[in-house]
Motif scaffolding. Structure first.
Motif, PDB file in Angstrom:
ATOM      1  N   GLY A 173      -0.995  14.713   7.762  1.00 20.33           N
ATOM      2  CA  GLY A 173      -2.411  14.933   7.501  1.00 20.33           C
ATOM      3  C   GLY A 173      -2.922  14.218   6.262  1.00 20.33           C
ATOM      4  N   VAL A 174      -2.293  13.109   5.893  1.00 26.40           N
ATOM      5  CA  VAL A 174      -2.712  12.355   4.710  1.00 26.40           C
ATOM      6  C   VAL A 174      -3.898  11.461   5.074  1.00 26.40           C
ATOM      7  CG1 VAL A 174      -1.997  10.740   2.899  1.00 26.40           C
ATOM      8  CG2 VAL A 174      -0.338  12.363   3.869  1.00 26.40           C
ATOM      9  N   SER A 175      -4.905  11.429   4.217  1.00 29.13           N
ATOM     10  CA  SER A 175      -6.108  10.647   4.504  1.00 29.13           C
ATOM     11  C   SER A 175      -5.834   9.145   4.385  1.00 29.13           C
ATOM     12  CB  SER A 175      -7.227  11.022   3.533  1.00 29.13           C
ATOM     13  OG  SER A 175      -6.913  10.576   2.222  1.00 29.13           O
ATOM     14  N   ILE A 176      -6.651   8.355   5.060  1.00 26.92           N
ATOM     15  CA  ILE A 176      -6.528   6.897   4.982  1.00 26.92           C
ATOM     16  C   ILE A 176      -6.729   6.398   3.542  1.00 26.92           C
ATOM     17  CG2 ILE A 176      -7.496   4.693   5.748  1.00 26.92           C
ATOM     18  CD1 ILE A 176      -5.825   6.064   7.886  1.00 26.92           C
ATOM     19  N   PRO A 177      -7.728   6.899   2.785  1.00 28.33           N
ATOM     20  CA  PRO A 177      -7.856   6.456   1.388  1.00 28.33           C
ATOM     21  C   PRO A 177      -6.594   6.707   0.567  1.00 28.33           C
ATOM     22  CG  PRO A 177      -9.876   7.515   2.082  1.00 28.33           C
ATOM     23  CD  PRO A 177      -8.887   7.739   3.184  1.00 28.33           C
ATOM     24  N   ASN A 178      -5.940   7.847   0.774  1.00 25.37           N
ATOM     25  CA  ASN A 178      -4.702   8.122   0.041  1.00 25.37           C
ATOM     26  C   ASN A 178      -3.586   7.171   0.462  1.00 25.37           C
ATOM     27  OD1 ASN A 178      -5.492  10.161  -1.708  1.00 25.37           O
ATOM     28  ND2 ASN A 178      -5.093  11.795  -0.232  1.00 25.37           N
ATOM     29  N   LEU A 179      -3.547   6.834   1.746  1.00 25.75           N
ATOM     30  CA  LEU A 179      -2.544   5.879   2.211  1.00 25.75           C
ATOM     31  C   LEU A 179      -2.797   4.496   1.612  1.00 25.75           C
ATOM     32  CD1 LEU A 179      -2.223   6.887   5.981  1.00 25.75           C
ATOM     33  CD2 LEU A 179      -0.565   7.297   4.157  1.00 25.75           C
ATOM     34  N   ARG A 180      -4.055   4.121   1.499  1.00 27.91           N
ATOM     35  CA  ARG A 180      -4.377   2.815   0.909  1.00 27.91           C
ATOM     36  C   ARG A 180      -4.051   2.803  -0.590  1.00 27.91           C
ATOM     37  NH1 ARG A 180      -6.120  -0.355   4.595  1.00 27.91           N
ATOM     38  NH2 ARG A 180      -7.272   0.405   6.405  1.00 27.91           N
ATOM     39  N   ASN A 181      -4.244   3.919  -1.253  1.00 28.92           N
ATOM     40  CA  ASN A 181      -3.863   4.004  -2.668  1.00 28.92           C
ATOM     41  C   ASN A 181      -2.353   3.837  -2.828  1.00 28.92           C
ATOM     42  OD1 ASN A 181      -6.466   4.396  -3.633  1.00 28.92           O
ATOM     43  ND2 ASN A 181      -6.337   6.632  -3.525  1.00 28.92           N
ATOM     44  N   MET A 182      -1.593   4.468  -1.951  1.00 24.49           N
ATOM     45  CA  MET A 182      -0.139   4.305  -1.987  1.00 24.49           C
ATOM     46  C   MET A 182       0.249   2.852  -1.739  1.00 24.49           C
ATOM     47  SD  MET A 182       1.716   7.534  -0.121  1.00 24.49           S
ATOM     48  CE  MET A 182       3.314   6.741  -0.383  1.00 24.49           C
ATOM     49  N   ALA A 183      -0.421   2.235  -0.776  1.00 27.16           N
ATOM     50  CA  ALA A 183      -0.106   0.846  -0.428  1.00 27.16           C
ATOM     51  C   ALA A 183      -0.349  -0.086  -1.607  1.00 27.16           C
ATOM     52  CB  ALA A 183      -0.945   0.407   0.772  1.00 27.16           C
ATOM     53  N   ARG A 184      -1.394   0.183  -2.376  1.00 26.45           N
ATOM     54  CA  ARG A 184      -1.670  -0.655  -3.547  1.00 26.45           C
ATOM     55  C   ARG A 184      -0.547  -0.542  -4.578  1.00 26.45           C
ATOM     56  NH1 ARG A 184      -7.208   0.268  -2.239  1.00 26.45           N
ATOM     57  NH2 ARG A 184      -7.225   2.353  -3.168  1.00 26.45           N
ATOM     58  N   LYS A 185       0.012   0.638  -4.716  1.00 27.07           N
ATOM     59  CA  LYS A 185       1.119   0.825  -5.660  1.00 27.07           C
ATOM     60  C   LYS A 185       2.395   0.134  -5.168  1.00 27.07           C
ATOM     61  CE  LYS A 185       0.835   5.367  -5.855  1.00 27.07           C
ATOM     62  NZ  LYS A 185       1.159   6.768  -6.251  1.00 27.07           N
ATOM     63  N   ILE A 186       2.600   0.148  -3.865  1.00 22.99           N
ATOM     64  CA  ILE A 186       3.815  -0.435  -3.292  1.00 22.99           C
ATOM     65  C   ILE A 186       3.738  -1.956  -3.250  1.00 22.99           C
ATOM     66  CG2 ILE A 186       5.205  -0.623  -1.186  1.00 22.99           C
ATOM     67  CD1 ILE A 186       4.301   2.296  -0.555  1.00 22.99           C
ATOM     68  N   GLY A 187       2.577  -2.492  -2.872  1.00 27.86           N
ATOM     69  CA  GLY A 187       2.452  -3.929  -2.667  1.00 27.86           C
ATOM     70  C   GLY A 187       3.008  -4.325  -1.307  1.00 27.86           C
ATOM     71  N   LYS A 188       3.081  -5.612  -1.029  1.00 26.21           N
ATOM     72  CA  LYS A 188       3.612  -6.081   0.249  1.00 26.21           C
ATOM     73  C   LYS A 188       5.133  -5.950   0.248  1.00 26.21           C
ATOM     74  CE  LYS A 188      -0.252  -7.118   2.173  1.00 26.21           C
ATOM     75  NZ  LYS A 188      -0.759  -6.242   3.254  1.00 26.21           N
ATOM     76  N   ASP A 189       5.653  -5.331   1.305  1.00 23.27           N
ATOM     77  CA  ASP A 189       7.095  -5.098   1.387  1.00 23.27           C
ATOM     78  C   ASP A 189       7.490  -5.036   2.864  1.00 23.27           C
ATOM     79  OD1 ASP A 189       9.730  -4.087   1.352  1.00 23.27           O
ATOM     80  OD2 ASP A 189       9.363  -3.014  -0.529  1.00 23.27           O
ATOM     81  N   HIS A 190       7.909  -6.164   3.395  1.00 24.80           N
ATOM     82  CA  HIS A 190       8.235  -6.264   4.819  1.00 24.80           C
ATOM     83  C   HIS A 190       9.399  -5.348   5.192  1.00 24.80           C
ATOM     84  CE1 HIS A 190       8.636  -8.070   8.772  1.00 24.80           C
ATOM     85  NE2 HIS A 190       9.894  -8.390   8.525  1.00 24.80           N
ATOM     86  N   ARG A 191      10.414  -5.312   4.364  1.00 18.91           N
ATOM     87  CA  ARG A 191      11.595  -4.498   4.663  1.00 18.91           C
ATOM     88  C   ARG A 191      11.245  -3.015   4.702  1.00 18.91           C
ATOM     89  NH1 ARG A 191      15.604  -1.971   1.662  1.00 18.91           N
ATOM     90  NH2 ARG A 191      17.653  -1.841   2.672  1.00 18.91           N
ATOM     91  N   LEU A 192      10.496  -2.551   3.720  1.00 17.86           N
ATOM     92  CA  LEU A 192      10.102  -1.142   3.689  1.00 17.86           C
ATOM     93  C   LEU A 192       9.211  -0.813   4.881  1.00 17.86           C
ATOM     94  CD1 LEU A 192      10.001   1.624   2.319  1.00 17.86           C
ATOM     95  CD2 LEU A 192       8.145   0.765   0.857  1.00 17.86           C
ATOM     96  N   ALA A 193       8.353  -1.747   5.265  1.00 22.58           N
ATOM     97  CA  ALA A 193       7.479  -1.518   6.421  1.00 22.58           C
ATOM     98  C   ALA A 193       8.299  -1.261   7.682  1.00 22.58           C
ATOM     99  CB  ALA A 193       6.554  -2.717   6.627  1.00 22.58           C
ATOM    100  N   GLN A 194       9.379  -2.022   7.865  1.00 18.38           N
ATOM    101  CA  GLN A 194      10.230  -1.821   9.043  1.00 18.38           C
ATOM    102  C   GLN A 194      10.867  -0.431   9.020  1.00 18.38           C
ATOM    103  OE1 GLN A 194       9.842  -4.508  11.172  1.00 18.38           O
ATOM    104  NE2 GLN A 194       8.563  -5.018   9.406  1.00 18.38           N
ATOM    105  N   GLN A 195      11.308  -0.013   7.854  1.00 14.91           N
ATOM    106  CA  GLN A 195      11.923   1.312   7.727  1.00 14.91           C
ATOM    107  C   GLN A 195      10.911   2.417   8.021  1.00 14.91           C
ATOM    108  OE1 GLN A 195      13.316   0.579   3.611  1.00 14.91           O
ATOM    109  NE2 GLN A 195      15.366   1.124   4.345  1.00 14.91           N
ATOM    110  N   LEU A 196       9.720   2.264   7.480  1.00 16.90           N
ATOM    111  CA  LEU A 196       8.702   3.298   7.666  1.00 16.90           C
ATOM    112  C   LEU A 196       8.266   3.398   9.122  1.00 16.90           C
ATOM    113  CD1 LEU A 196       6.498   2.681   4.496  1.00 16.90           C
ATOM    114  CD2 LEU A 196       7.989   4.641   4.927  1.00 16.90           C
ATOM    115  N   TRP A 197       8.171   2.267   9.808  1.00 16.15           N
ATOM    116  CA  TRP A 197       7.736   2.302  11.204  1.00 16.15           C
ATOM    117  C   TRP A 197       8.711   3.101  12.063  1.00 16.15           C
ATOM    118  CZ3 TRP A 197       3.155   0.900  13.223  1.00 16.15           C
ATOM    119  CH2 TRP A 197       3.041   0.933  14.618  1.00 16.15           C
ATOM    120  N   THR A 198       9.995   2.946  11.814  1.00 15.65           N
ATOM    121  CA  THR A 198      10.993   3.634  12.644  1.00 15.65           C
ATOM    122  C   THR A 198      10.975   5.142  12.427  1.00 15.65           C
ATOM    123  OG1 THR A 198      12.729   3.327  10.971  1.00 15.65           O
ATOM    124  CG2 THR A 198      12.511   1.623  12.661  1.00 15.65           C
TER     125      THR A 198
END
Length: 225
Positions: free
Chosen positions: A34-59
């Protein structure tokens, strides 16, 4: 941010009331915090681009991990195999639209995939094809008219698909293409009129709604200025 730290932060942002409200808008993932899209975008800004982490999160197959994955992934590292694998996982409209908007439209395969996916039978794969068309019509400012003229027959071809999430996406694509400039506006209106003649309730709805907007004074005035 590590994979486990990311999951921990997502859990800390969990909102049970938001989960209840999502169902009203057709957002019905089996697993969500139930996390809002704005909160997810805030997290993404802190993380930056990370292809490997993206693969892990998708699974992980949770609403928030997949949306976050689509935001932090690097479009330049996304392969055709990944796009085909992820699109098959779409099972409700939000993840389809978010992934197309956040990631797929920015890849070098975007035009190829919107054409291919629009012909597929799976509901959310086909929707993804039309969502990509709509998004590219807005975001790809440098594309020439021919790119979008080639997409209009694909919209017409699939206009009789009466599944709500498909026909709405096809309509969205038609309207966005028709709002790019005055030349595409005329061509999109012509396509809509052809669709209107089809013996299909879905096609007539797509056409009527598109013609209403594309011929409106607001759109015509904006395109002429």
């Amino acid at each position: 941010m590590s994979y486990y730290d990311t999951l921990k932060e997502l859990k800390s942002l969990s909102d049970s009331k938001a989960i209840e409200g999502m169902a009203k808008y057709g957002i019905t993932p089996e697993r969500t915090y139930g996390v809002s899209i704005p909160n997810l975008r805030n997290m993404a800004r802190k993380i930056g681009k990370d292809h490997r982490l993206a693969q892990q999160l998708w699974t992980e197959d949770i609403r928030e991990t997949r949306i976050l994955a689509s935001i932090i992934d690097d479009p330049s590292e996304v392969s055709e195999e990944q796009m085909e694998r992820w699109v098959k996982d779409f099972d409700y409209w939000e993840i389809c639209d978010q992934c197309c908007m956040n990631l797929f439209e920015k890849t070098k395969l975007a035009y190829q995939k919107c054409a291919q996916w629009s012909s597929r039978e799976e509901e959310f794969v086909k929707r993804a094809g039309f969502v990509l068309m709509a998004r590219l019509a807005v975001s790809d400012k440098k594309a020439d008219d021919e790119r979008f003229e080639r997409l209009l027959p694909l919209i017409k071809r699939e206009a009789s698909d009466d599944r709500n999430l498909v026909k709405k996406a096809a309509n969205w694509a038609l309207r966005q293409i028709g709002k790019r400039n005055i030349n595409l506006n005329r061509t999109a209106i012509e396509t809509a009129k052809e669709i209107q003649e089809m013996d299909s309730r879905s096609a007539r709805w797509i056409a009527h709604d598109a013609i209403r907007e594309l011929t409106s004074d607001d759109v015509q005035q904006r395109l002429k200025n």
